[in-house]
Design an enzyme around this catalytic site. Structure first.
Site, PDB file in Angstrom:
ATOM      1  N   CYS A  50       0.831  -1.212   0.000  1.00 35.09           N
ATOM      2  CA  CYS A  50       0.000   0.000   0.000  1.00 35.09           C
ATOM      3  C   CYS A  50       0.869   1.267   0.000  1.00 35.09           C
ATOM      4  CB  CYS A  50      -0.965  -0.008   1.173  1.00 35.09           C
ATOM      5  SG  CYS A  50      -0.175  -0.259   2.740  1.00 35.09           S
ATOM      6  N   HIS A  96      19.134   0.331  -0.789  1.00 36.77           N
ATOM      7  CA  HIS A  96      17.720   0.701  -0.672  1.00 36.77           C
ATOM      8  C   HIS A  96      16.877  -0.538  -0.320  1.00 36.77           C
ATOM      9  CE1 HIS A  96      13.947   2.751  -1.394  1.00 36.77           C
ATOM     10  NE2 HIS A  96      13.580   1.733  -2.155  1.00 36.77           N
TER      11      HIS A  96
END
Lengths: 334, 254
Positions: A50, A96
């Site tokens: 989400c 990352h």
């Protein structure tokens, strides 16, 4: 071999942009496989939650492939999304990914759900045949580093929401919440969240009471509890361990005499009172009763805020671990 | 040799206590305390074996041996109860107590360097002494768990929730359950000790037995009241601690 991450997340893109690029949970593998048609791209993993959609790609000319990938995404979902995309290359892409699986890039810092979501995305890509030597090694190492970050730091310590703080305190009082009985006084949103958080940790029975009985019935049905008429809640105190109160009453609803009247029946067992109403629902004098632990909204907010601050202070240490671990590895594509 | 075993046990328990306290200070779990305590327990066993061989009986003659036996009993119950009930912090509280008791046992005047062999032993006397001291191990550990409860209760009441100690303390309900279990074990063992005391041949007055009966009644009433009427955790823990301290004081006098 080059490693590139192309993505957008809750920091770079609002929800109306993110939702356009969201990939359904069951189609991550197929989506990753589809990307293999791009020239110069040999491996891919698609991570979509989400809060983010990210494409981890590897290939001899992955940087060029990333340009093509972004062109395709713009063509399919609109060019207005261009400013929201970020790209990380080689070691920065690996770093990352480590930060993502460690929860450092999450909206709720240190949350653990992302670890499982990343694992699922990788597994689907692996099953679809979209990964090979480079991404397999990068992802497996990232999961190992993510585990170390969570074990060796306090990045996931302490609850960062009011409901979470209440659950942590309940566990400090009762241990495992299996068998714990709860009464919710006032069928508001905060009550629902806190009751659900307790239920998710094993609380067995929830009674719901509200001035409007219909609302109590609705909430009780939603969370699988039992509705109690508002003039009948006091005797229920005898059998519960946790009281969550959040009514809009202008004066205290739970008074010391309510608790005093059931102490003997309760055999003086510990009672946890959670007052999340403003103005307060539970008379502060209740906290003076020996076996009662009373917490109001300010205290719970403060606990959640302190946990957030503690987690933020851990970011530097987490990044140090990630850099240290990545420097030990000679990861392909970095 | 026996003295060195006890010194080793004391040093190991102290190491367990120190590492545990450092862990708590840093807000992490004291994983090594139980290892140090296992090592201390092995050294205590060595002491009891050598001393038992020298005495030709259970080494419970003189205050030094009784204290060493009590420290062994305390360690035994910690090892039996602490890890099983995930009460890792119990070791941090227990280790210093074991260390202090053993240091007292080693003090000049308390320590008997030349144990005399006991010519004839009476099984009732041995049962009385062993069970009584063993029961005190359980009762002492119940008092330790009681103190832990009182610390946690105060921190929860005052909303002081940021210390490493708070994070490491077991839940309120677990602590109370542990106190109850340990008290039951202690009372059962003490009951056997008291019965054996009535069966053994008497030497001197009966003050010692009267005190033992008094202690037994105190604990039995505490457990009975909690069982039947109920008690707040705080009152229960305070009485458990006071009964232990009080009973030690009584036995020091009689």
């Amino acid at each position: 071999m080059e490693l590139v991450c192309v993505g957008l997340n809750h920091r770079t893109a609002p929800v109306e942009v993110r939702e356009r690029f969201a990939v359904p949970a069951g189609k991550l593998g197929a989506s990753a496989k589809e990307l293999l048609g791009i020239a110069g791209l040999e491996e891919s993993v698609v991570l979509s939650t989400c809060n983010r959609t990210e494409f981890y790609i590897a290939g001899e000319q992955a940087e060029q492939a990333a340009v093509e990938l972004r062109r395709r995404l713009s063509a399919e979902h609109g060019a207005d999304s261009n400013p929201h995309w970020y790209e990380h290359h080689r070691i920065q892409a690996a770093k990352h990914l480590c930060r993502v699986v460690s929860g450092l890039d999450s909206m709720v810092l240190g949350e653990t759900e992302i670890f499982g979501q990343a694992k699922d995305a990788y597994r689907q890509a692996l099953d679809a045949g979209a990964t090979s030597g480079t991404l397999n090694r990068v992802f497996q190492r990232a999961f190992g580093i993510g585990k170390r970050v969570r074990t060796d730091t306090r990045i996931q310590e302490g609850a960062t929401s009011v409901a979470g703080a209440a659950v942590e305190l309940a566990e400090k009082i009762f241990g495992k919440l299996a068998g714990c009985r709860v009464i919710v006084i006032g069928a508001g949103e905060m009550s629902r969240q806190t009751a659900q958080a307790l239920l998710s940790r094993g609380a067995s029975t929830v009674f719901v009471t509200n001035r409007s009985y219909d609302k109590a019935v609705l909430l009780a049905e939603e969370i699988g509890g039992r509705a109690v008429h508002f003039d009948e809640w006091a005797p229920v105190l005898a059998g519960v361990d946790v009281v969550i109160s959040s009514t809009s009453a202008p004066h205290p609803v739970v008074l010391p005499h309510h608790i005093e009247s059931v102490r003997r029946v309760r055999k003086f067992r510990p009672l946890f009172l959670i007052d999340i109403a403003v103005p307060r629902d539970i008379d502060p004098a209740c906290g003076a009763i020996e076996e009662v632990y009373l917490y109001d909204i300010d205290t719970l907010e403060q606990l959640a805020g302190e946990a957030r601050t503690r987690r933020e202070k851990q970011i530097i240490e987490c990044d140090r671990i990630i850099d240290e671990e990545l420097s030990k590895l000679n990861l392909p594509g970095t | 040799m026996d003295r060195w075993f006890l010194i080793a046990a004391t040093a190991l328990a102290a190491a367990g206590g120190i590492t545990g306290m450092l862990s708590v200070h840093q807000g992490t779990r004291s994983r090594w305390t139980v290892i140090w305590m296992i090592a201390a327990f092995a050294a205590q066993m060595g002491f009891l074996y050598v001393r038992g061989q020298a005495r030709g009986a259970c080494p419970l003659t003189g205050i030094g041996e009784i204290m060493a036996f009590l420290a062994w009993s305390l360690t035994l119950f910690y090892l039996a109860v602490g890890p099983a009930y995930r009460l890792s912090l119990l070791g941090v509280f227990t280790a210093p107590l074991v260390t202090i008791i053993q240091i007292l046992a080693l003090l000049p005047g308390v320590w008997d360097a030349h144990p005399i062999r006991i010519p004839a032993t009476d099984p009732w006397r041995e049962t009385h002494a062993a069970m009584s001291v063993l029961s005190y191990g359980a009762l002492a550990l119940a008092a330790v768990a009681g103190v832990m409860f009182l610390v946690l209760d105060r921190q929860l009441k005052d909303h002081h929730l940021q210390s490493g100690l708070f994070r490491n303390l077991p839940p309120v309900r677990e602590l109370l359950k542990s106190v109850v279990r340990l008290l039951w074990i202690g009372v059962i063992l003490l009951s056997i000790g008291v019965v054996a005391g009535f069966m053994m041949p008497r030497q001197g007055g009966t003050a010692h037995l009267i005190a033992a009966c008094g202690v037994w009644i105190g604990y039995a009433v505490l457990l009975g009241v909690r069982q039947v009427r109920g008690l707040t955790g705080r009152k229960f823990a305070v009485v458990a601690v006071l009964l232990f301290v009080g009973s030690l004081s009584v036995f020091a006098l009689v």
